[in-house]
Enzyme design. Structure first.
Site, PDB file in Angstrom:
ATOM      1  N   HIS A   1     -51.702 -91.455  38.807  1.00  0.00           N
ATOM      2  CA  HIS A   1     -50.796 -92.393  38.148  1.00  0.00           C
ATOM      3  C   HIS A   1     -51.337 -93.826  38.142  1.00  0.00           C
ATOM      4  CE1 HIS A   1     -49.256 -93.187  42.333  1.00  0.00           C
ATOM      5  NE2 HIS A   1     -49.122 -94.411  41.845  1.00  0.00           N
TER       6      HIS A   1
ATOM      7  N   ASP B   1     -51.058 -85.529  40.775  1.00  0.00           N
ATOM      8  CA  ASP B   1     -51.294 -86.950  41.044  1.00  0.00           C
ATOM      9  C   ASP B   1     -52.614 -87.199  41.765  1.00  0.00           C
ATOM     10  OD1 ASP B   1     -50.743 -89.630  40.806  1.00  0.00           O
ATOM     11  OD2 ASP B   1     -49.529 -89.745  42.625  1.00  0.00           O
TER      12      ASP B   1
ATOM     13  N   SER C   1     -50.844 -96.018  47.263  1.00  0.00           N
ATOM     14  CA  SER C   1     -51.185 -94.866  46.422  1.00  0.00           C
ATOM     15  C   SER C   1     -52.688 -94.715  46.252  1.00  0.00           C
ATOM     16  CB  SER C   1     -50.544 -95.015  45.049  1.00  0.00           C
ATOM     17  OG  SER C   1     -49.143 -94.981  45.137  1.00  0.00           O
TER      18      SER C   1
END
Length: 347
Positions: A74, A104, A183
């Protein structure tokens, strides 16, 4: 006396644990990088469309001397530029090689050579991870580089394959602190091996509340290093029900394109993203872009057909052509493109 000895043993144990974490951190942190991406987004000012540049940041980690870096899909899926910042301050650009948004996970590669030797991290076997195992995460939460958090594995979740073994996702849940910017960072076991790639947190306050998830290392290895999941460069959603009727889609389901990254498969197919951001039944969509009705001979009317189409994309080879039927500004168009050889030249 017994109580004093127990306290002393607890202190010695905690000191040893801290020293072990510190040593593992020193061995691994140099391979962890800050990733900054940019992408344009159309907005409106006094009724006129205006292009705005968005900057996002996250984490990643080096896994080879080729400059290959694992991160979260993402973060880079629709990026126009990717900048990698190392612990010594050196900044280099990168490009997307492979990406699998459903899990992801993504693999990017530096486009130029680092001035000093790269430090890489060893991937571990996430199947050996058990609930209750201690883990630690290195990342860049809120842009603070090489931040350390420690916790435990508190759950493992896997989605069973839906079509021909293609759709596979597995996430490790942990109470190690995960925040915006974490992330793509590595989750380590106590051997200093990567067992997860930080993905997302579940929170009602937009901050960490003890519920974070990381894609498992085995899933990332399978999808990116072995199967080499094709990079579509698309941010898209499957639409059905009332919204299909509102948008005058001539079938019961379709894929709406929201963003398209340059030099990606979506860009090669000349697909167009949207410009009107709207909230419909608590879901935010960017409307005005292409609506894909069919890929090759597959009508995209339900989840199974979408998964079949994804499988077709994964099987693309040099010399292959791709055909899509789209709804664009009220007209149905067909686009047929031969995928250029440069798109497959990854290694």
């Amino acid at each position: 006396m017994k109580y004093v000895l127990q306290v002393l043993m607890l202190f010695i144990t905690s000191q040893g644990f801290s020293q072990k974490i510190s040593k593992l951190y020193e061995q691994s942190s140099e391979a962890v990088v800050l990733i900054t991406t940019t992408q344009s987004q159309m907005t409106f000012n006094n009724g006129f469309p205006v292009e705005k540049l968005l900057n996002t940041y996250g984490s990643g980690f080096v896994i080879s001397n080729k400059g290959d870096i694992l991160t979260a899909s993402h973060l880079v899926q629709t990026a126009e530029t990717i900048c990698v910042t190392f612990s010594d301050g050196e900044e280099l650009s990168a490009k997307v090689l492979y990406s699998y948004p459903l899990a992801d996970v993504a693999l990017i590669r530096l486009t130029s050579q680092k001035s000093t030797p790269l430090v890489s991290i060893k991937m571990g076997n996430s199947d050996h991870t058990r609930i209750g195992d201690q883990v630690f995460i290195i990342g860049t939460p809120f842009g603070i580089e090489h931040s350390l958090s420690v916790g435990y594995i508190s759950g493992k979740y896997k989605r069973d394959p839906s079509y021909n073994g293609l759709i596979t996702t597995e996430f490790l849940q942990s109470d190690a602190a995960i925040n915006k910017g974490s992330s793509g960072g590595p989750m380590f076991n106590m051997k200093g091996e990567v067992i997860g790639i930080v993905s997302f947190l579940v929170s009602q306050s937009q901050g960490f509340q003890g519920l974070g998830f990381a894609a498992s290392s085995n899933i990332a290895t399978k999808l990116l290093l072995e199967e080499q999941a094709i990079w579509t460069g698309l941010e898209a959603d499957f639409i059905y029900g009332p919204i299909v009727e509102v948008l005058n889609v001539p079938q019961k389901g379709a894929i709406i394109i929201q963003k398209v990254a340059p030099f990606s498969l979506g860009s090669i197919m000349e697909l167009q993203g949207g410009i009107y951001e709207m909230t419909i039944e608590n879901d935010t969509l960017i409307l005005g872009g292409d609506i894909v009705l069919m890929l090759n001979d597959i009508l995209l009317v339900n989840e199974e057909s979408v998964i079949k189409a994804w499988y077709v994309l994964q099987e693309l080879k040099q010399g292959d052509s791709l055909r899509v039927k789209i709804l664009r500004k009220g007209k149905i168009l067909e686009i047929v493109k031969k995928i250029p050889d440069f798109f497959f030249e990854k290694n």
